[in-house]
Design an enzyme around this catalytic site. Structure first.
Site, PDB file in Angstrom:
ATOM      1  N   SER A 187       0.834  -1.205   0.000  1.00 14.68           N
ATOM      2  CA  SER A 187       0.000   0.000   0.000  1.00 14.68           C
ATOM      3  C   SER A 187       0.865   1.249   0.000  1.00 14.68           C
ATOM      4  CB  SER A 187      -0.852  -0.033   1.272  1.00 14.68           C
ATOM      5  OG  SER A 187      -1.423   1.222   1.503  1.00 14.68           O
ATOM      6  N   TYR A 203      -1.436  -0.129  10.715  1.00 12.62           N
ATOM      7  CA  TYR A 203      -1.739  -0.800   9.443  1.00 12.62           C
ATOM      8  C   TYR A 203      -0.567  -0.667   8.470  1.00 12.62           C
ATOM      9  CZ  TYR A 203      -3.422  -1.335   4.671  1.00 12.62           C
ATOM     10  OH  TYR A 203      -3.523  -1.697   3.356  1.00 12.62           O
ATOM     11  N   LYS A 221       2.075  -3.488   6.732  1.00 11.39           N
ATOM     12  CA  LYS A 221       2.332  -3.634   5.286  1.00 11.39           C
ATOM     13  C   LYS A 221       3.834  -3.594   5.014  1.00 11.39           C
ATOM     14  CE  LYS A 221      -1.104  -4.740   3.922  1.00 11.39           C
ATOM     15  NZ  LYS A 221      -1.469  -5.742   2.911  1.00 11.39           N
TER      16      LYS A 221
HETATM   17  P1  NAD Z   1     -10.855  -6.779   1.853  1.00 14.37           P
HETATM   18  O1  NAD Z   1     -11.020  -6.688   3.320  1.00 14.37           O
HETATM   19  O2  NAD Z   1     -12.039  -6.538   0.998  1.00 14.37           O
HETATM   20  O3  NAD Z   1     -10.232  -8.197   1.466  1.00 14.37           O
HETATM   21  C1  NAD Z   1      -9.328  -8.874   2.320  1.00 14.37           C
HETATM   22  C2  NAD Z   1      -9.819 -10.304   2.469  1.00 14.37           C
HETATM   23  O4  NAD Z   1      -8.911 -11.018   3.304  1.00 14.37           O
HETATM   24  C3  NAD Z   1     -11.195 -10.409   3.115  1.00 14.37           C
HETATM   25  O5  NAD Z   1     -12.031 -11.221   2.303  1.00 14.37           O
HETATM   26  C4  NAD Z   1     -10.944 -11.054   4.479  1.00 14.37           C
HETATM   27  O6  NAD Z   1     -12.017 -11.887   4.873  1.00 14.37           O
HETATM   28  C5  NAD Z   1      -9.668 -11.825   4.202  1.00 14.37           C
HETATM   29  N1  NAD Z   1      -8.794 -12.048   5.380  1.00 14.37           N
HETATM   30  C6  NAD Z   1      -8.327 -11.137   6.263  1.00 14.37           C
HETATM   31  N2  NAD Z   1      -7.558 -11.734   7.176  1.00 14.37           N
HETATM   32  C7  NAD Z   1      -7.518 -13.062   6.866  1.00 14.37           C
HETATM   33  C8  NAD Z   1      -6.887 -14.191   7.430  1.00 14.37           C
HETATM   34  N3  NAD Z   1      -6.140 -14.119   8.538  1.00 14.37           N
HETATM   35  N4  NAD Z   1      -7.071 -15.392   6.841  1.00 14.37           N
HETATM   36  C9  NAD Z   1      -7.837 -15.513   5.713  1.00 14.37           C
HETATM   37  N5  NAD Z   1      -8.452 -14.481   5.153  1.00 14.37           N
HETATM   38  C10 NAD Z   1      -8.302 -13.257   5.713  1.00 14.37           C
HETATM   39  O7  NAD Z   1      -9.647  -5.779   1.468  1.00 14.37           O
HETATM   40  P2  NAD Z   1      -9.177  -5.276   0.028  1.00 14.37           P
HETATM   41  O8  NAD Z   1      -9.536  -3.841  -0.098  1.00 14.37           O
HETATM   42  O9  NAD Z   1      -9.574  -6.232  -1.026  1.00 14.37           O
HETATM   43  O10 NAD Z   1      -7.607  -5.339   0.254  1.00 14.37           O
HETATM   44  C11 NAD Z   1      -6.830  -6.429  -0.200  1.00 14.37           C
HETATM   45  C12 NAD Z   1      -5.370  -6.140   0.082  1.00 14.37           C
HETATM   46  O11 NAD Z   1      -4.999  -4.911  -0.539  1.00 14.37           O
HETATM   47  C13 NAD Z   1      -5.027  -5.994   1.561  1.00 14.37           C
HETATM   48  O12 NAD Z   1      -3.781  -6.627   1.783  1.00 14.37           O
HETATM   49  C14 NAD Z   1      -4.896  -4.502   1.748  1.00 14.37           C
HETATM   50  O13 NAD Z   1      -3.989  -4.196   2.782  1.00 14.37           O
HETATM   51  C15 NAD Z   1      -4.350  -4.061   0.392  1.00 14.37           C
HETATM   52  N6  NAD Z   1      -4.675  -2.665   0.055  1.00 14.37           N
HETATM   53  C16 NAD Z   1      -5.981  -2.255  -0.020  1.00 14.37           C
HETATM   54  C17 NAD Z   1      -6.259  -0.927  -0.321  1.00 14.37           C
HETATM   55  C18 NAD Z   1      -7.685  -0.436  -0.383  1.00 14.37           C
HETATM   56  O14 NAD Z   1      -7.905   0.789  -0.317  1.00 14.37           O
HETATM   57  N7  NAD Z   1      -8.693  -1.290  -0.523  1.00 14.37           N
HETATM   58  C19 NAD Z   1      -5.220  -0.019  -0.576  1.00 14.37           C
HETATM   59  C20 NAD Z   1      -3.909  -0.480  -0.501  1.00 14.37           C
HETATM   60  C21 NAD Z   1      -3.640  -1.819  -0.195  1.00 14.37           C
END
Ligand code: NAD
Ligand code: UDP
Length: 337
Positions: free
Chosen positions: A124, A148, A152
């Site tokens: 991120s 957070y 990362k």
């Molecule tokens: P999200 O919460 O929609 O998806 C994450 C998924 O991981 C969820 O379905 C959750 O149930 C699952 N999860 C969490 N912990 C778990 C565990 N211990 N075991 C199994 N499953 C688990 O989030 P997203 O927006 O799709 O983000 C996905 C990735 O992208 C993350 O790593 C997040 O840090 C990164 N990210 C997201 C954004 C954003 O704005 N959405 C920005 C930068 C980085």
């Protein structure tokens, strides 16, 4: 090719599963459903005609994770699964470290045990922290300013150290601000509780679920005083992962870190205007004080993504708002229809 997608029922993961299935890969999802719903699998099938193999597994459970690697012949991993809400991470830091760090450790252990040599990691722009040095290059110093962001950064170190020692390849993708949804309106972002990010908040104001948007600050050093961010369509982001996987076949045992953003900054007021145009709905908003820890401006230098993985965002801000609105309109209560 068989890809293990951790967090594959989540927002970005589900869109990436669609891109993977459409490009002919087999997909195995491991997700504990802590922030997503099973219905996503039906929606993915509706879009692609294929249903991914699904394991309801918590990545902190090494034994269960190993069973997946034992059963499925995994070629590569895309590791999305993480907790991701900044205020929540400040309130519950230990939960965030345990979930995000231990989950990543277990994935790397399993890859080592089962000789899997390719990983793409979701990172991120939060790892850059409070920099105002825009556009932000991948070589910028890392100063995450909340738990957070620190999880990362630690994930990045774990994956790159693991890759170097095991002669595996890793592509670390630093996303900027993913918004929008698949244009079918079948999958999209479904935050549990009140959203903390701008776009889902705006779309819930538009659908009448929330009363008004609070614009956090109009006294930043930006053209209209409101915060500027680099928004990127989630389908462009998903396609970036396909390019990253292709690159892994070329770089073999190297580690590559790239920004995924559009390279453009939009202010909060510009986003409101674009959303109003796309939806035809006036967004009720009020200027509120700055949110603690926010920077004025943050957008990506995207030169490396173009050069190294041959990827560039294609969808503009109008398309992002239009697709976000289609998803919200068709699913006013998210997947609980
Ligand atoms: P999200 O919460 O929609 O998806 C994450 C998924 O991981 C969820 O379905 C959750 O149930 C699952 N999860 C969490 N912990 C778990 C565990 N211990 N075991 C199994 N499953 C688990 O989030 P997203 O927006 O799709 O983000 C996905 C990735 O992208 C993350 O790593 C997040 O840090 C990164 N990210 C997201 C954004 C954003 O704005 N959405 C920005 C930068 C980085
Ligand atoms: N923002 C806002 N009201 C909200 C949520 C966000 O004004 O209810 C602003 C926020 O201050 C920032 C931009 O919108 O300038 C994007 O915020 P978001 O939380 O979506 O992403 P991040 O700050 O993590 O980049």
């Amino acid at each position: 090719m068989k890809v293990l997608v951790t967090g594959g029922t989540g927002y970005i993961g589900s869109h990436t599963c669609v891109s993977l299935l459409n490009s002919g890969s087999d997909v195995v999802i491991a997700d504990n459903l802590s922030n997503s719903r099973l219905e996503v699998l039906n929606r993915i099938e509706k879009i692609t005609g294929k249903k991914p193999v699904f394991y309801k597994t918590d990545l902190r459970d090494k034994t269960e994770l190993y069973k997946i690697f034992e059963k499925e012949n995994i070629d590569s991993v895309i590791h999305f699964a993480a907790l991701k809400t900044i205020p929540d991470s400040i309130a519950h830091p230990l939960e965030y470290y345990e979930n995000n760090v231990a989950g990543t450790m277990n994935i790397c252990h399993a890859m080592k045990e089962y000789n899997v040599k390719k990983i793409v990691l979701s990172s991120s722009a939060a790892v850059y922290g409070l920099t105002d040095n825009n556009p932000i290059k991948e070589t910028a110093p890392l100063f995450p300013y909340n738990p957070y962001g620190r999880t990362k950064m630690i994930q990045e170190y774990i994956v790159s150290d693991f890759a170097k020692s095991e002669k595996a390849g890793a592509v670390i993708l630093r996303y900027f601000n993913p918004i929008g949804a698949h244009e079918s309106g079948l999958i999209g972002e479904d935050p549990m509780g009140t959203p903390s990010n701008l776009m889902p908040y705006i779309s819930q104001v538009a659908s009448g679920r929330l009363e008004k948007l609070f614009v956090f600050g109009n006294d930043y050093n930006t053209p209209d005083g409101t915060g500027v961010r680099d928004y990127i369509h989630v389908c462009d982001l998903a396609e970036g992962h396909i390019k990253a996987l292709e690159k892994l076949d070329i770089i073999k045992d190297k580690v590559l870190t790239v920004n995924l953003g559009s390279g453009h900054g939009y202010s909060v007021l510009e986003i409101i205007k674009s959303f109003e145009k796309a939806s035809g709905i006036k967004i009720n908003y009020e200027i509120a004080p700055r949110r603690e820890g926010d920077v004025g401006t943050c957008f990506a230098d995207i030169t490396l993504a173009q050069k190294e993985i041959g990827w560039k965002a294609k969808r503009n801000i109008e398309k992002m708002c239009l697709d976000e609105w289609t998803w919200q309109k068709l699913n006013p209560k998210g997947y609980e229809y």
